[in-house]
Design a protein around this motif. Structure first.
Motif, short mmCIF file in Angstrom:
data_model
loop_
_atom_site.label_atom_id
_atom_site.label_comp_id
_atom_site.label_asym_id
_atom_site.label_seq_id
_atom_site.Cartn_x
_atom_site.Cartn_y
_atom_site.Cartn_z
N LYS A 199 39.62 0.14 -21.76
CA LYS A 199 40.03 -1.17 -21.25
C LYS A 199 39.73 -2.25 -22.29
O LYS A 199 40.56 -3.14 -22.53
CB LYS A 199 39.28 -1.46 -19.95
N TRP A 200 38.57 -2.19 -22.90
CA TRP A 200 38.20 -3.18 -23.92
C TRP A 200 39.13 -3.07 -25.13
O TRP A 200 39.56 -4.08 -25.68
CB TRP A 200 36.76 -2.95 -24.34
N ARG B 105 43.64 -5.25 -28.43
CA ARG B 105 44.93 -5.03 -29.08
C ARG B 105 46.01 -5.96 -28.54
O ARG B 105 46.97 -6.27 -29.26
CB ARG B 105 45.37 -3.59 -28.89
N ASN B 106 45.88 -6.43 -27.31
CA ASN B 106 46.91 -7.28 -26.69
C ASN B 106 46.45 -8.71 -26.49
O ASN B 106 47.05 -9.44 -25.70
CB ASN B 106 47.31 -6.69 -25.34
N TYR C 251 48.19 -12.90 -24.48
CA TYR C 251 47.65 -13.67 -23.36
C TYR C 251 46.91 -14.92 -23.80
O TYR C 251 46.27 -15.58 -22.98
CB TYR C 251 46.71 -12.78 -22.53
N PHE C 252 46.98 -15.27 -25.08
CA PHE C 252 46.26 -16.44 -25.57
C PHE C 252 46.95 -17.71 -25.10
O PHE C 252 48.17 -17.84 -25.13
CB PHE C 252 46.21 -16.43 -27.09
N ARG C 253 46.14 -18.69 -24.67
CA ARG C 253 46.66 -20.00 -24.28
C ARG C 253 45.77 -21.06 -24.89
O ARG C 253 44.57 -20.89 -25.02
CB ARG C 253 46.67 -20.16 -22.77
#
Length: 75
Positions: free
Chosen positions: A17-18, A23-24, A28-30
């Motif tokens: 999960k980490w 990697r993704n 999801y960066f804001r």
């Protein structure tokens, strides 16, 4: 002989999960006030402070060729 066997190593689900999160992360960066402040601090503020200190003390101290009792300040 080579291959064909199922993997014998069981991965830790928390590690998987980490790893997927790392990697993704870009997806999801804001820009939030917190991330804006951190970026400003590390990209502009910290280098500006070091640059100011460097330029204000440039040539002020000579650390080479001094003997005991001599001052390091040139002026």
């Amino acid at each position: 002989m080579a291959g064909g066997n199922p993997p014998t190593l069981a991965f830790d689900p928390a590690y998987v999960k980490w790893n997927n999160m790392m990697r993704n992360r870009y997806k999801y960066f804001r820009w939030t006030p917190r991330t804006t402040w951190i970026t400003f601090a590390y990209v502009i503020l910290v280098p500006s402070i070091f640059g100011y200190i460097g330029y204000s003390t440039d040539g002020k101290y000579e650390l080479r060729g001094k003997r005991r009792g001599d001052t390091i300040a040139e002026y």
